[in-house]
Scaffold this active site. Sequence first.
Site, PDB file in Angstrom:
ATOM      1  N   ALA A  12       0.835  -1.196   0.000  1.00 39.46           N
ATOM      2  CA  ALA A  12       0.000   0.000   0.000  1.00 39.46           C
ATOM      3  C   ALA A  12       0.870   1.246   0.000  1.00 39.46           C
ATOM      4  O   ALA A  12       1.911   1.300   0.663  1.00 39.46           O
ATOM      5  CB  ALA A  12      -0.912  -0.003   1.226  1.00 39.46           C
ATOM      6  N   SER A  14       2.909   2.417  -2.112  1.00 41.45           N
ATOM      7  CA  SER A  14       4.282   2.243  -2.590  1.00 41.45           C
ATOM      8  C   SER A  14       4.547   2.971  -3.901  1.00 41.45           C
ATOM      9  O   SER A  14       5.672   2.980  -4.381  1.00 41.45           O
ATOM     10  CB  SER A  14       4.604   0.749  -2.745  1.00 41.45           C
ATOM     11  OG  SER A  14       3.738   0.157  -3.689  1.00 41.45           O
ATOM     12  N   LYS A  16       2.423   2.495  -6.788  1.00 42.28           N
ATOM     13  CA  LYS A  16       1.981   1.666  -7.914  1.00 42.28           C
ATOM     14  C   LYS A  16       1.140   2.444  -8.917  1.00 42.28           C
ATOM     15  O   LYS A  16       1.408   2.410 -10.121  1.00 42.28           O
ATOM     16  CB  LYS A  16       1.183   0.459  -7.405  1.00 42.28           C
ATOM     17  CG  LYS A  16       1.942  -0.465  -6.484  1.00 42.28           C
ATOM     18  CD  LYS A  16       1.070  -1.602  -5.989  1.00 42.28           C
ATOM     19  CE  LYS A  16      -0.168  -1.169  -5.271  1.00 42.28           C
ATOM     20  NZ  LYS A  16       0.030  -0.450  -4.010  1.00 42.28           N
ATOM     21  N   HIS A  50      -7.520   9.948  -6.999  1.00 39.21           N
ATOM     22  CA  HIS A  50      -7.024   9.224  -8.173  1.00 39.21           C
ATOM     23  C   HIS A  50      -7.570   9.844  -9.457  1.00 39.21           C
ATOM     24  O   HIS A  50      -6.834  10.019 -10.430  1.00 39.21           O
ATOM     25  CB  HIS A  50      -7.401   7.741  -8.105  1.00 39.21           C
ATOM     26  CG  HIS A  50      -6.477   6.918  -7.279  1.00 39.21           C
ATOM     27  ND1 HIS A  50      -5.264   6.480  -7.742  1.00 39.21           N
ATOM     28  CD2 HIS A  50      -6.591   6.446  -6.013  1.00 39.21           C
ATOM     29  CE1 HIS A  50      -4.661   5.768  -6.797  1.00 39.21           C
ATOM     30  NE2 HIS A  50      -5.444   5.732  -5.743  1.00 39.21           N
ATOM     31  N   ARG A  54      -5.380  11.909 -12.995  1.00 42.40           N
ATOM     32  CA  ARG A  54      -5.341  11.389 -14.366  1.00 42.40           C
ATOM     33  C   ARG A  54      -5.562  12.502 -15.381  1.00 42.40           C
ATOM     34  O   ARG A  54      -6.350  13.429 -15.140  1.00 42.40           O
ATOM     35  CB  ARG A  54      -6.403  10.309 -14.555  1.00 42.40           C
ATOM     36  CG  ARG A  54      -6.138   9.071 -13.744  1.00 42.40           C
ATOM     37  CD  ARG A  54      -7.006   7.908 -14.168  1.00 42.40           C
ATOM     38  NE  ARG A  54      -8.418   8.072 -13.919  1.00 42.40           N
ATOM     39  CZ  ARG A  54      -9.038   7.633 -12.827  1.00 42.40           C
ATOM     40  NH1 ARG A  54      -8.355   7.029 -11.874  1.00 42.40           N
ATOM     41  NH2 ARG A  54     -10.321   7.794 -12.687  1.00 42.40           N
TER      42      ARG A  54
END
Length: 193
Positions: A12, A14, A16, A50, A54
Amino acid sequence: MNHELTLITGGARSGKSSFAENLAKQGNRVLFVATAEALDDDMARRIAAHQSSRPDEWDTLEEPRSLADAIRDKMIHDAPMYDTVVVDCLTMWVSNLLLFHEGKLDAEARIIGAATDLLEVCDVSSARWIVVTNEVGLGIVPSSSLGRAYRDALGRVNSLIASRADKVYLMAAGLALEVKALGAHHISDLTAE
């Protein structure tokens, strides 16, 4: 861009998702597939963060369970448009599936079947695929049977996707390590010898 499957795993927070998004920015037309559902305020905030990270020109497909069907339908209608598909993330997807199939003796088999279906959609696509997941099997053994079933199912899905991936990145503290490039072998490669 040529067809390629990249798996990004790690703990979690990290890095990604950020790493996946940076890789995807190399594409011209990106389909971002989100699997999380805003079932509480914390998750709603995470999803919003999130979404704001984007690029606006990316298309988003929100699908918590039926990934293969939803992506297949989207790719059939918009196939020439996408050269990159990002799936973020298998962790939430497996959780959603496990809760949907909770109490069924074949829940893990159904989840593995769904992951196999997802790989089939990936295989017939000419797009570059970037798939994000968490590595959940490095900690303590979960105290509940549902927690153990989740850890096991996600571990098996991760292993299946990694076995077929062209590249597998392990993220730790914001650093990406490409493990197949370092000579890592999947267990299926070793048992086939």
